[in-house]
Design a protein around this motif. Structure first.
Motif, PDB file in Angstrom:
ATOM      1  N   GLY A 167     -29.865 -61.992  15.248  1.00 58.40           N
ATOM      2  CA  GLY A 167     -30.209 -61.961  16.663  1.00 58.40           C
ATOM      3  C   GLY A 167     -29.575 -60.811  17.414  1.00 58.40           C
ATOM      4  N   LEU A 168     -28.779 -59.999  16.728  1.00 59.67           N
ATOM      5  CA  LEU A 168     -28.181 -58.822  17.355  1.00 59.67           C
ATOM      6  C   LEU A 168     -29.128 -57.634  17.241  1.00 59.67           C
ATOM      7  CD1 LEU A 168     -24.512 -59.017  15.969  1.00 59.67           C
ATOM      8  CD2 LEU A 168     -25.372 -59.878  18.156  1.00 59.67           C
ATOM      9  N   SER A 169     -28.894 -56.668  18.077  1.00 60.32           N
ATOM     10  CA  SER A 169     -29.671 -55.435  18.011  1.00 60.32           C
ATOM     11  C   SER A 169     -28.930 -54.409  17.164  1.00 60.32           C
ATOM     12  CB  SER A 169     -29.882 -54.854  19.416  1.00 60.32           C
ATOM     13  OG  SER A 169     -30.576 -55.757  20.230  1.00 60.32           O
ATOM     14  N   ALA A 170     -29.698 -53.584  16.449  1.00 59.63           N
ATOM     15  CA  ALA A 170     -29.076 -52.470  15.741  1.00 59.63           C
ATOM     16  C   ALA A 170     -28.320 -51.634  16.770  1.00 59.63           C
ATOM     17  CB  ALA A 170     -30.143 -51.626  15.047  1.00 59.63           C
ATOM     18  N   GLY A 171     -27.110 -51.310  16.470  1.00 62.39           N
ATOM     19  CA  GLY A 171     -26.270 -50.606  17.438  1.00 62.39           C
ATOM     20  C   GLY A 171     -25.187 -51.502  18.021  1.00 62.39           C
ATOM     21  N   GLU A 172     -25.351 -52.835  17.847  1.00 63.34           N
ATOM     22  CA  GLU A 172     -24.274 -53.746  18.251  1.00 63.34           C
ATOM     23  C   GLU A 172     -23.281 -53.976  17.111  1.00 63.34           C
ATOM     24  OE1 GLU A 172     -25.185 -57.103  21.119  1.00 63.34           O
ATOM     25  OE2 GLU A 172     -27.136 -56.910  20.102  1.00 63.34           O
ATOM     26  N   PHE A 173     -23.663 -53.597  15.921  1.00 65.92           N
ATOM     27  CA  PHE A 173     -22.782 -53.720  14.760  1.00 65.92           C
ATOM     28  C   PHE A 173     -22.939 -52.456  13.925  1.00 65.92           C
ATOM     29  CE2 PHE A 173     -26.878 -55.543  13.708  1.00 65.92           C
ATOM     30  CZ  PHE A 173     -27.176 -55.001  12.474  1.00 65.92           C
ATOM     31  N   GLY A 174     -21.937 -52.177  13.121  1.00 69.23           N
ATOM     32  CA  GLY A 174     -21.968 -50.978  12.287  1.00 69.23           C
ATOM     33  C   GLY A 174     -22.271 -51.297  10.833  1.00 69.23           C
ATOM     34  N   VAL A 175     -22.853 -50.319  10.145  1.00 72.78           N
ATOM     35  CA  VAL A 175     -23.122 -50.427   8.708  1.00 72.78           C
ATOM     36  C   VAL A 175     -22.762 -49.084   8.078  1.00 72.78           C
ATOM     37  CG1 VAL A 175     -24.870 -50.706   6.899  1.00 72.78           C
ATOM     38  CG2 VAL A 175     -24.968 -52.130   8.969  1.00 72.78           C
ATOM     39  N   ALA A 176     -21.981 -49.143   7.014  1.00 75.57           N
ATOM     40  CA  ALA A 176     -21.603 -47.920   6.303  1.00 75.57           C
ATOM     41  C   ALA A 176     -21.632 -48.158   4.807  1.00 75.57           C
ATOM     42  CB  ALA A 176     -20.208 -47.455   6.725  1.00 75.57           C
ATOM     43  N   PHE A 177     -21.957 -47.113   4.083  1.00 70.84           N
ATOM     44  CA  PHE A 177     -21.867 -47.167   2.631  1.00 70.84           C
ATOM     45  C   PHE A 177     -20.649 -46.373   2.204  1.00 70.84           C
ATOM     46  CE2 PHE A 177     -22.700 -45.907  -1.742  1.00 70.84           C
ATOM     47  CZ  PHE A 177     -23.074 -47.119  -2.302  1.00 70.84           C
ATOM     48  N   CYS A 178     -19.779 -47.025   1.446  1.00 74.20           N
ATOM     49  CA  CYS A 178     -18.532 -46.410   0.987  1.00 74.20           C
ATOM     50  C   CYS A 178     -18.420 -46.695  -0.506  1.00 74.20           C
ATOM     51  CB  CYS A 178     -17.334 -46.975   1.744  1.00 74.20           C
ATOM     52  SG  CYS A 178     -17.504 -46.880   3.548  1.00 74.20           S
ATOM     53  N   PRO A 179     -18.941 -45.831  -1.357  1.00 78.80           N
ATOM     54  CA  PRO A 179     -19.121 -46.169  -2.768  1.00 78.80           C
ATOM     55  C   PRO A 179     -17.825 -46.465  -3.500  1.00 78.80           C
ATOM     56  CG  PRO A 179     -19.478 -43.820  -2.401  1.00 78.80           C
ATOM     57  CD  PRO A 179     -19.402 -44.459  -1.058  1.00 78.80           C
ATOM     58  N   GLU A 180     -17.865 -47.531  -4.279  1.00 83.91           N
ATOM     59  CA  GLU A 180     -16.781 -47.841  -5.216  1.00 83.91           C
ATOM     60  C   GLU A 180     -16.742 -46.732  -6.267  1.00 83.91           C
ATOM     61  OE1 GLU A 180     -16.368 -48.571  -9.201  1.00 83.91           O
ATOM     62  OE2 GLU A 180     -18.112 -49.693  -8.486  1.00 83.91           O
ATOM     63  N   ARG A 181     -15.549 -46.176  -6.492  1.00 86.54           N
ATOM     64  CA  ARG A 181     -15.388 -45.089  -7.468  1.00 86.54           C
ATOM     65  C   ARG A 181     -14.264 -45.486  -8.427  1.00 86.54           C
ATOM     66  NH1 ARG A 181     -15.040 -39.450  -4.264  1.00 86.54           N
ATOM     67  NH2 ARG A 181     -16.578 -38.711  -5.762  1.00 86.54           N
ATOM     68  N   THR A 182     -14.430 -46.623  -9.055  1.00 94.57           N
ATOM     69  CA  THR A 182     -13.337 -47.261  -9.775  1.00 94.57           C
ATOM     70  C   THR A 182     -13.721 -47.525 -11.220  1.00 94.57           C
ATOM     71  OG1 THR A 182     -12.831 -48.396  -7.702  1.00 94.57           O
ATOM     72  CG2 THR A 182     -11.696 -49.177  -9.659  1.00 94.57           C
ATOM     73  N   SER A 183     -12.767 -47.349 -12.129  1.00 89.64           N
ATOM     74  CA  SER A 183     -12.978 -47.665 -13.528  1.00 89.64           C
ATOM     75  C   SER A 183     -12.073 -48.818 -13.939  1.00 89.64           C
ATOM     76  CB  SER A 183     -12.672 -46.447 -14.415  1.00 89.64           C
ATOM     77  OG  SER A 183     -13.599 -45.412 -14.188  1.00 89.64           O
ATOM     78  N   SER A 184     -12.570 -49.654 -14.828  1.00 87.47           N
ATOM     79  CA  SER A 184     -11.765 -50.764 -15.340  1.00 87.47           C
ATOM     80  C   SER A 184     -10.515 -50.219 -16.017  1.00 87.47           C
ATOM     81  CB  SER A 184     -12.570 -51.577 -16.348  1.00 87.47           C
ATOM     82  OG  SER A 184     -13.690 -52.176 -15.738  1.00 87.47           O
ATOM     83  N   GLY A 185      -9.413 -50.921 -15.815  1.00 88.39           N
ATOM     84  CA  GLY A 185      -8.155 -50.521 -16.408  1.00 88.39           C
ATOM     85  C   GLY A 185      -7.310 -49.621 -15.534  1.00 88.39           C
ATOM     86  N   ARG A 186      -7.882 -49.160 -14.430  1.00 86.30           N
ATOM     87  CA  ARG A 186      -7.125 -48.306 -13.499  1.00 86.30           C
ATOM     88  C   ARG A 186      -7.600 -48.516 -12.062  1.00 86.30           C
ATOM     89  NH1 ARG A 186      -9.879 -42.742 -15.850  1.00 86.30           N
ATOM     90  NH2 ARG A 186     -11.712 -42.736 -14.508  1.00 86.30           N
ATOM     91  N   LEU A 188      -6.566 -50.271  -9.351  1.00 86.14           N
ATOM     92  CA  LEU A 188      -5.698 -50.114  -8.188  1.00 86.14           C
ATOM     93  C   LEU A 188      -5.425 -48.647  -7.901  1.00 86.14           C
ATOM     94  CD1 LEU A 188      -3.111 -53.018  -8.687  1.00 86.14           C
ATOM     95  CD2 LEU A 188      -5.189 -52.986  -7.298  1.00 86.14           C
ATOM     96  N   ARG A 189      -5.153 -47.894  -8.939  1.00 88.32           N
ATOM     97  CA  ARG A 189      -4.894 -46.467  -8.743  1.00 88.32           C
ATOM     98  C   ARG A 189      -6.134 -45.750  -8.214  1.00 88.32           C
ATOM     99  NH1 ARG A 189      -3.520 -45.309 -13.552  1.00 88.32           N
ATOM    100  NH2 ARG A 189      -5.225 -43.985 -14.294  1.00 88.32           N
ATOM    101  N   ASP A 190      -7.296 -46.104  -8.754  1.00 87.96           N
ATOM    102  CA  ASP A 190      -8.529 -45.442  -8.303  1.00 87.96           C
ATOM    103  C   ASP A 190      -8.848 -45.770  -6.850  1.00 87.96           C
ATOM    104  OD1 ASP A 190      -8.820 -44.278 -10.759  1.00 87.96           O
ATOM    105  OD2 ASP A 190     -10.472 -45.548 -11.424  1.00 87.96           O
ATOM    106  N   ILE A 191      -8.641 -47.003  -6.448  1.00 92.90           N
ATOM    107  CA  ILE A 191      -8.949 -47.406  -5.076  1.00 92.90           C
ATOM    108  C   ILE A 191      -8.033 -46.713  -4.077  1.00 92.90           C
ATOM    109  CG2 ILE A 191      -8.917 -49.343  -3.438  1.00 92.90           C
ATOM    110  CD1 ILE A 191      -9.736 -51.137  -5.824  1.00 92.90           C
ATOM    111  N   THR A 192      -6.760 -46.579  -4.447  1.00 90.59           N
ATOM    112  CA  THR A 192      -5.767 -46.147  -3.458  1.00 90.59           C
ATOM    113  C   THR A 192      -5.403 -44.676  -3.507  1.00 90.59           C
ATOM    114  OG1 THR A 192      -3.948 -46.757  -4.943  1.00 90.59           O
ATOM    115  CG2 THR A 192      -4.724 -48.436  -3.412  1.00 90.59           C
ATOM    116  N   GLU A 193      -5.692 -43.989  -4.643  1.00 91.99           N
ATOM    117  CA  GLU A 193      -5.206 -42.610  -4.686  1.00 91.99           C
ATOM    118  C   GLU A 193      -5.947 -41.648  -5.588  1.00 91.99           C
ATOM    119  OE1 GLU A 193      -1.518 -42.161  -7.346  1.00 91.99           O
ATOM    120  OE2 GLU A 193      -1.317 -44.213  -6.585  1.00 91.99           O
ATOM    121  N   SER A 194      -6.634 -42.120  -6.624  1.00 88.96           N
ATOM    122  CA  SER A 194      -7.157 -41.186  -7.626  1.00 88.96           C
ATOM    123  C   SER A 194      -8.226 -40.253  -7.085  1.00 88.96           C
ATOM    124  CB  SER A 194      -7.724 -41.962  -8.822  1.00 88.96           C
ATOM    125  OG  SER A 194      -6.727 -42.698  -9.474  1.00 88.96           O
ATOM    126  N   HIS A 195      -9.126 -40.784  -6.269  1.00 87.87           N
ATOM    127  CA  HIS A 195     -10.289 -40.011  -5.830  1.00 87.87           C
ATOM    128  C   HIS A 195     -10.424 -40.047  -4.311  1.00 87.87           C
ATOM    129  CE1 HIS A 195     -11.203 -40.529 -10.048  1.00 87.87           C
ATOM    130  NE2 HIS A 195     -11.361 -41.827  -9.893  1.00 87.87           N
TER     131      HIS A 195
END
Length: 479
Positions: A167-186, A188-195
Motif C-alpha cells: 500500500g506504499l508508493s514507490a519512493g516511500e521505501f528504498g530498494v538496493a542491490f548489494c551483491p554477496e561476494r562471499t566464498s564458503s570457508g572464508r 566472515l573475512r569476505d563480508i568484512t574486508e576481502s572485497h
C-alpha cells in the motif's frame, strides 16, 4: 502504515546521526535466509548494529541460532561470532517472517535463487520473502537484495511487488542491490574486508542509504554504481568471467596430447605477463553460482550469447572427458575399463565444503558407470547416503586401501586425501583432475599436464596413439 520506525531512507537526520543510530541498535535489521551465506551475514550485521532478527524456514536452524549454535560447518570464526552475538542479545532467529518484517527497518534478502529444469531463474522463495516484507513494510524502510537475481529484478519486480502489496508508493521505501561476494570457508573475512562492497539502488537515496549501511559492515571500500540493475549485472559478470575463463583453460587442456606439451606449465608461464590470467583446468565447474549465472543473463536478453553458452558446453563436457581419459590411460596400460574397480576421490564441488550442487563428480561417476566400471567414491565431507545417491558405492578413507583398486580419479582434492598411502595400492592408474598429486609412484595423468609418473616418453607417445584409437571407437572424449 501507522507504525513509525527510525528508517534511514528519506531521513532528515545527518549521515553521522544515522550511523550512530545504526550502530546503537536503533535501526532494527531483518536478514531473510540463514544458510551458509545468510548466517555469516546476519552475524556480521549483528556485531555492527546490535539488533538483528534472522529468518529461516527451518525450525532446527532457528532453534540452534537462538541457542547460540552454528549449523554452518567449516566457517572459521562463525561459531564463536554466532554464540557471542546471541548471548549479548544482538542476534535472534525466528520462522515468523512477517513478525520479523514488522519489527525491522532494514530488510536483507539472501535466499537461494536456483534454476528450473528449463534453466529459468526460480524466484519462488525470493517472492515469498517479498510477500512477508510487504506485510511489514513502513515508510523509510530499506530493502537490500544480496542474493543473485536476473538483471532488472530490483526495478521491475521488487519495487512494484512491494508497492502493490504494502500500500506504499514507490519512493516511500528504498530498494538496493548489494551483491554477496562471499566464498564458503572464508565468509566472515569476505563480508568484512576481502572485497569492496558494490551497492546500487533503484534511486539515488536508496544507493546513499545502502552505502551508509555497508560502510558500517565492511572495512573495505564501498563502491556505489549507477543503479540497481548495474549492481545486479556486476555479480553476474564476475561469475561468467570465471566460467568463460575456466572453459578456455579446459579447452586448452584438451589439446595437451595433440600438442605434446604440459599445458598447465604453458598457462603458468603465460600468466607471468600482466595482461594474461588464464585459470586452471579441471574436471568441470560446480557450485551454486558459476554454472548458473550465464542463464540469469540469457533468460533476460533477446541478443544471442554464443560465448556464454559455448563456455557452458565446454565446462559441462569435462566430467565425461575426465572419465574417458581414464579409459584411455587404462587402455594404454593394456587394461580395460569395463570391469575395472575405480575410486572417485571427492564428490563435493569444492574441497572442504559439504556441498554437491552441480558437482563434476556426478558426471564423472555417470560416465564411468556407462563405461562398465565398478565405481567407488570417497568423500570425508559427506554421509554415505549422499555419496550413494550419485551412483557410486561409498567407501571410507580408512577402508580404501583394503579395496582392490585398478584406478582412481581425483575430482575434489580434500586435504584429508593428502594422507593417502599410495604405496598400499598395486599398479594403479590415476587421473588427477586438479593437479594436486605429483609423483605418487603410480601411473598418473594430470588434466592439462599429461603423464606425471609411471610412463616413459616412449610410453607417452604410445598412449597418444591408443587414445586416438579409443576416441575414434567411442565417438571422441566428452561426447
Amino acid at each position: 502504515m501507522s507504525r513509525e520506525r527510525p528508517g534511514l531512507y528519506g531521513s532528515d537526520r545527518s549521515p553521522d546521526e544515522q550511523r550512530r543510530a545504526l550502530r546503537a541498535g536503533e535501526v532494527p535489521v531483518a536478514v531473510y535466509g540463514l544458510g551458509k551465506m545468510g548466517l555469516p551475514l546476519a552475524a556480521v550485521y549483528a556485531r555492527a548494529t546490535g539488533n538483528v532478527t534472522g529468518v529461516d524456514i527451518s525450525e532446527d536452524v532457528v532453534r540452534g541460532v537462538n541457542d547460540g549454535e552454528c549449523h554452518v560447518a567449516k566457517e572459521p570464526g562463525l561459531p564463536e561470532l554466532v554464540a557471542e552475538q546471541t548471548e549479548r542479545g544482538a542476534l535472534r532467529a525466528t520462522t515468523d517472517s512477517v513478525d520479523a518484517a514488522e519489527g525491522a527497518a532494514i530488510h536483507v534478502i539472501i535466499v537461494p535463487t536456483p534454476l528450473t529444469d528449463d534453466r529459468e531463474p526460480d524466484l519462488a522463495a525470493f517472492e515469498a520473502v517479498l510477500d512477508s516484507i510487504a506485510r511489514g513494510l513502513a515508510p523509510g524502510d530499506l530493502v537490500v537484495v544480496e542474493c543473485t537475481v536476473p538483471p532488472g529484478t530490483s526495478t521491475d519486480l521488487v519495487v512494484p511487488y512491494l508497492a502493490d502489496r504494502s500500500g506504499l508508493s514507490a519512493g516511500e521505501f528504498g530498494v538496493a542491490f548489494c551483491p554477496e561476494r562471499t566464498s564458503s570457508g572464508r565468509a566472515l573475512r569476505d563480508i568484512t574486508e576481502s572485497h569492496p562492497k558494490i551497492v546500487g539502488g533503484v534511486d539515488a537515496e536508496s544507493t546513499r542509504v545502502a552505502a551508509l549501511v555497508y560502510g558500517e559492515i565492511t572495512a573495505n571500500e564501498v563502491i556505489p554504481v549507477g543503479d540497481a540493475t548495474t549492481a545486479e549485472a556486476v555479480k553476474l559478470f564476475e561469475g561468467v568471467y570465471r566460467d568463460v575463463n575456466i572453459a578456455l583453460a579446459n579447452e586448452l587442456a584438451r589439446l595437451r596430447d595433440d600438442l605434446g606439451i604440459d599445458v598447465t606449465e604453458a598457462i603458468d608461464a603465460a600468466n607471468t605477463q600482466p595482461y594474461c590470467d588464464i585459470h586452471a583446468p579441471g574436471p568441470g565447474v560446480g557450485g551454486h553460482c558459476i554454472p548458473w549465472y550465464p542463464y540469469f543473463i540469457t533468460s533476460r536478453v533477446d541478443a544471442e550469447t554464443p560465448l556464454l553458452l559455448t563456455a557452458r558446453e565446454v565446462n559441462d563436457s569435462m566430467p565425461a572427458f575426465t572419465a574417458d581419459k581414464l579409459r584411455d590411460e587404462l587402455a594404454a596400460a593394456g587394461r580395460e575399463i569395463r570391469g575395472a574397480t575405480v575410486a572417485v576421490l571427492g564428490v563435493t564441488y569444492r574441497p572442504g565444503v559439504a556441498e554437491t550442487r552441480a558437482t563434476p563428480a556426478a558426471g564423472v561417476i555417470d560416465r564411468l558407470n556407462d563405461l562398465g566400471a565398478t565405481v567407488l567414491a570417497v568423500d570425508p565431507m559427506l554421509p554415505d547416503e549422499v555419496v550413494a545417491s550419485f551412483g557410486a558405492t561409498p567407501v571410507s578413507l580408512a577402508d580404501l586401501p583394503t579395496r582392490a583398486l585398478d584406478a582412481a580419479v581425483v575430482v575434489t582434492p580434500h586435504e584429508e586425501f593428502d594422507g593417502i598411502d599410495w604405496a598400499a595400492f598395486d599398479d594403479l592408474v590415476v587421473v588427477d583432475g586438479r593437479g594436486t598429486l605429483g609423483d605418487i609412484g603410480h601411473r598418473v595423468y594430470e588434466i592439462g599436464g599429461g603423464p606425471r609418473s609411471g610412463a616413459s616418453e616412449t610410453e607417452s607417445e604410445l598412449e597418444a596413439e591408443v587414445a586416438v584409437e579409443a576416441d575414434s571407437a567411442h565417438g571422441g572424449p566428452g561426447r
